[in-house]
Write a protein that holds these residues in place. Structure first.
Motif: not given
Ligand code: ISE
Length: 335
Positions: A113, A116-118, A299, A333-334
């Motif tokens: 997180a 800021g991106r998976r 995820s 993020l999720y």
């Protein structure tokens, strides 16, 4: 150019993924491998052009031509491998479990997180199995109304040496936990574990079989028969009971043979064979998404939520009482 992959861990799953990436998957190449055992690493890299062998996962990730990482080491080694991949900004396919406990899984969620991106897809391969995909499609269509219950069956011929009661939950039931969350689109709120007298074939100290029950946010009750030393083969099946119908996947007979006054077929020996298509599809979809610069599939949040439910499961196993699942807040993020 093909995606260069560092494979971390060259045991049963790692070796199978190396074979898959090398001979089945399109658009990928094994660029490096790592294993604590140098001989096993060298053996895994042997015969693959340009593939280097390492004992340190971070060194494999830093090797020339590495664009992405496949983590297939044992669960307790995952957090360090993921941290190393995050430091290099490398996309990861991480075998389940994400990590072996909820606190470490939450640390991974928080670290991703912060990026800021998976970067991570978790290897819950049942989501790529044709039977489970069809079941999901049917449940989502609403044709049977609301789903009321799921009956899961999870049988392995034998447990590997050193398998513990906690691993029955963390390594095996973790799949039913993920499939339940995914099929129903609900969280698991509590876990119960019932323990019949162990089979004479269970290794000393292992309570096998067990019956595991989940309660969900949607009020469904889902049961799992876990029988890890059944001896006769590998069987994974799921039956969904809806308001107006039921559907079951997993008792595919493959080839049904009639001869000599009998009918029958064979049972797959293990998960590598039973889920071969699912693993192939999972890895191909991961490679395709990574080459497009996207991340799909289960995820870190799914990995964490599964770890939190597993933790409740292990508590229920030891206390014999219903154990509530404690979930942290879900980062944006999720969502
Ligand atoms: C193993 O680690 C797996 O992931 C398999 O899918 C599961 O069936 C088995 O019980 C686990 O030990």
């Amino acid at each position: 150019t093909p995606l260069g992959i560092a494979v971390i861990g060259t045991g049963r799953m790692g070796a199978d993924h190396i074979r898959r990436l090398h001979t089945v998957t399109n658009g990928a190449r094994v660029a490096a491998v790592a294993d604590l055992d140098p001989d096993r690493a060298a053996h895994a890299a042997h015969g693959i052009d340009g593939c280097t062998a390492h004992t340190d996962p971070a060194a494999a990730m830093a090797a020339p031509g590495v664009d992405a990482v496949l983590v297939a080491s044992p669960g307790p080694a995952h957090e360090a491998a993921l941290t190393a991949a995050f430091a290099r900004g490398l996309p990861v396919l991480c075998e389940k479990p994400l990590t072996p406990d909820a606190a470490s899984a939450l640390r991974v969620v928080e670290a991703e997180a912060r990026l800021g991106r998976r970067l991570v897809q978790v290897g819950f391969m049942r989501r790529y199995d044709t039977g489970y995909l069809r079941l999901k499609e049917l449940l989502d269509s609403g044709a049977h109304g609301r789903t009321l219950m799921l009956h899961h069956r999870h049988r392995n011929p034998a447990t590997p040496p050193g398998f513990t009661d906690a691993m029955l939950i963390n390594d095996s039931v973790v799949h039913e936990i993920d499939v339940t969350r995914w099929l129903l689109g609900e969280e698991i709120t509590a876990v119960h574990v019932l323990r019949p007298t162990p089979s004479g074939a269970a290794p000393a100290g292992l309570g096998d079989p067990q019956l595991v029950l989940f309660e969900t946010t949607g009020g469904q009750i889902c049961d799992t028969e876990l029988f890890q030393n059944c001896g006769f083969g590998y069987q994974v099946a799921c039956e969904a009971v809806g308001e107006r119908g039921t559907a079951r996947t997993g008792d595919d007979h493959g080839l049904l043979v009639n001869a000599d006054g009998r009918w029958g077929g064979t049972i797959t020996p293990g998960y590598v064979e039973r889920f071969a298509d699912a693993y192939d599809r999972q890895v191909q979809r991961w490679v395709d998404a990574t080459r497009r610069g996207t991340v799909e599939g289960p995820s870190c949040w799914d990995g964490y939520a599964a770890a939190a439910a597993c933790e409740a499961g292990v508590r229920a196993q030891t206390t014999g009482a219903r154990a509530a699942v404690e979930l942290a807040g879900r980062p944006g993020l999720y969502r």
